[in-house]
Enzyme design. Structure first.
Site, PDB file in Angstrom:
ATOM      1  N   PHE A  46       0.662  -1.277   0.094  1.00 41.24           N
ATOM      2  CA  PHE A  46       0.011   0.011  -0.011  1.00 41.24           C
ATOM      3  C   PHE A  46       0.865   1.290  -0.060  1.00 41.24           C
ATOM      4  CE2 PHE A  46      -2.101  -3.239   2.918  1.00 41.24           C
ATOM      5  CZ  PHE A  46      -2.807  -3.967   1.736  1.00 41.24           C
ATOM      6  N   CYS A  47       1.851   1.201  -0.717  1.00 42.21           N
ATOM      7  CA  CYS A  47       2.656   2.621  -0.854  1.00 42.21           C
ATOM      8  C   CYS A  47       3.158   3.213   0.589  1.00 42.21           C
ATOM      9  CB  CYS A  47       2.249   3.569  -1.637  1.00 42.21           C
ATOM     10  SG  CYS A  47       1.979   3.278  -3.320  1.00 42.21           S
ATOM     11  N   ALA A  48       3.156   2.074   1.604  1.00 44.03           N
ATOM     12  CA  ALA A  48       3.832   2.509   3.026  1.00 44.03           C
ATOM     13  C   ALA A  48       4.517   1.154   3.206  1.00 44.03           C
ATOM     14  CB  ALA A  48       2.518   2.428   3.883  1.00 44.03           C
TER      15      ALA A  48
END
Ligand code: PLP
Length: 456
Positions: free
Chosen positions: A373-375
């Site tokens: 999740f782009c984290a």
């Protein structure tokens, strides 16, 4: 689950586009799509779509156009700015700059920070608020993932103690992984007490929660139209004007320049605009801005608190359903019971998350998301995993109690019917107890049903 049925049923979701769209299952049947990936992009509100359609015939070139439609469009563009300012409860003198999205807004802010600015961000941020500060002239201090809001506040206090010069704290309002709400006002108080400024990444907070810049006392706020039911390619950076006005324009070009003159010695002298125009070079996205303003009005009229209360009921229903499945582990930084928006990530023991998400789509018509999740630092921290996520989905991994290397995220909002949450919970229970009915393979990095082999 039955105890919450009555009250959820009593309030209806806001009409969104695509609410009746049917998608094919791997079996060939069709079902109404359950969009449970709002945290990535929310469907357009019907109201936003209608407003844009009503305006579209009157669309004209903004700024400097002499014609009637140019002037009308210019007025609507500026009125859109005012509507966003009202939605965010900005202070006198604050500015609304239209951007492409949150990523663009935070990169714009990074580009105007005074030379030597020290930036402080928790490693738990989305990459959009983690990475823009890694540029010449700035330093970044990545703070370790806190275990509680109190620890986050203490960590910032510690990090800022004794520091001097221009400093910026960047914090997310609600995590795009856990949905947990961060102690923004408390962090702003610490930042300001130490003479630092603070920017709020409200990409996940604004669609679910009232955001008052005045009350939170943040210096800037950034959000994206496509997560706020207005997917027309615009976003917002709003807040203090001084650093924006003192810096070079984000993009050099027409619209940002007040006058450009050729001097006798052959050089070209540019006088840049002050205010929003300085950082909005090029032809602005009028429809995008208008759509955001329409969404702001629609959410305000529906009542942000009413929408949030309904969403909390859906969340309680979801959590209660998942709690009945011991194989499901919900990811959380701050622990059970911490306030959260309609975003929740989990892993299922014995399952590869990509395989699970693919089966939800192919066998139930449910759209969720799997991955990091782009984290990446946050998800790896929550999973206790530092390795890369596996690329193969076909063989479920983790059956022997091994940990998962990526997660599944379910997210929803103002347009989500109760039935979608119920269908999701039922699907999770069936997949866990009975397994997938089809086999899956990896194709171009995605887990897809292998229609050549029917597993049943
Ligand atoms: N910040 C958070 C918390 C997000 O969840 C996202 C997107 O998922 C972003 C920033 C980036 O938003 P955008 O892709 O619209 O620029």
């Amino acid at each position: 689950m039955s105890s919450s049925s009555a009250s959820v049923a009593a309030c209806t979701p806001l009409p969104v586009l695509g609410r009746d769209v049917e998608v094919p299952l791997v079996t060939g049947e069709k079902v109404v799509y359950a969009a449970l990936d709002y945290a990535a992009s929310a469907p357009a509100l019907q109201r936003v779509w209608d407003d844009v359609a009503a305006y579209a015939p009157y669309y004209g070139s903004v700024h400097r156009g002499a014609g009637y439609l140019s002037q009308l469009s210019t007025d609507l563009f500026e009125q859109s700015r005012a509507a966003v300012a009202e939605f965010l409860d900005l202070r006198e003198g604050d500015q609304v700059v239209f951007t492409r999205a949150t990523t663009d807004s935070l990169n714009l802010l990074a580009s105007v920070l005074p030379a030597g600015t020290a930036v402080f961000a928790f490693e738990t941020e989305h990459h959009a608020s983690l990475l823009p500060w890694r540029r010449a002239g700035l330093t970044v201090d990545y703070l370790r993932a806190p275990r509680s809001p109190r620890q986050a506040v203490a960590a910032l206090e510690e990090a800022l103690r004794g520091t001097e010069g221009p400093r910026l704290v960047c914090v997310t309002g609600a995590s795009n992984v856990t949905g947990e709400i961060w102690p923004v006002a408390e962090l702003a108080e610490v930042a300001h007490r130490h003479g630092a400024r603070i920017v709020l990444d409200a990409a996940q907070l604004a669609p679910h929660h009232r955001v008052s810049v005045r009350e939170l006392d943040v210096d800037w706020v950034a959000f994206s139209g496509h997560k706020l039911y207005a997917p027309f390619g615009a976003g917002v950076l709003a807040g203090r004007q001084d650093w924006l006005d003192a810096a070079e324009p984000y993009l050099a070009g027409g619209g940002a320049s007040r006058s450009v003159a050729r001097e006798a010695d052959g050089s070209v002298v540019v006088e840049w605009h002050q205010g929003a125009a300085r950082h909005e070079a090029g032809s602005p996205n009028v429809i995008g801005a208008y759509a955001i303003a329409s969404a702001c009005r629609a959410l305000t009229e529906a009542g942000l608190d009413t929408l949030a209360a309904r969403e909390q009921e859906l969340l309680a229903r979801l959590r209660a359903g998942l709690a009945e499945v011991p194989e499901v582990k919900v990811l959380s930084l701050f622990g059970d019971g911490h306030p959260q928006v309609g975003v929740l990530s989990f892993v299922v023991s014995g399952w590869n998350s990509s395989h699970f998400a693919a089966a939800l789509s192919a066998e139930y018509g449910i759209g969720v998301r799997d991955g990091l999740f782009c984290a990446h630092p946050l998800v790896r921290h929550l999973l206790g995993a530092e390795e890369e996520a596996p690329s193969e989905c076909g063989a479920p991994e983790g059956r022997d109690g091994e940990r998962s290397l990526n997660a599944i995220r379910v997210s929803f909002g103002a347009g989500t019917p109760t039935e979608h949450v119920d269908r999701f919970v039922t699907a999770v229970k069936e997949l866990v107890s009975d397994g997938a009915r089809w086999s899956y393979r990896t194709e171009a990095g995605r887990c897809v049903p292998d229609t050549r082999i029917h597993a049943a």
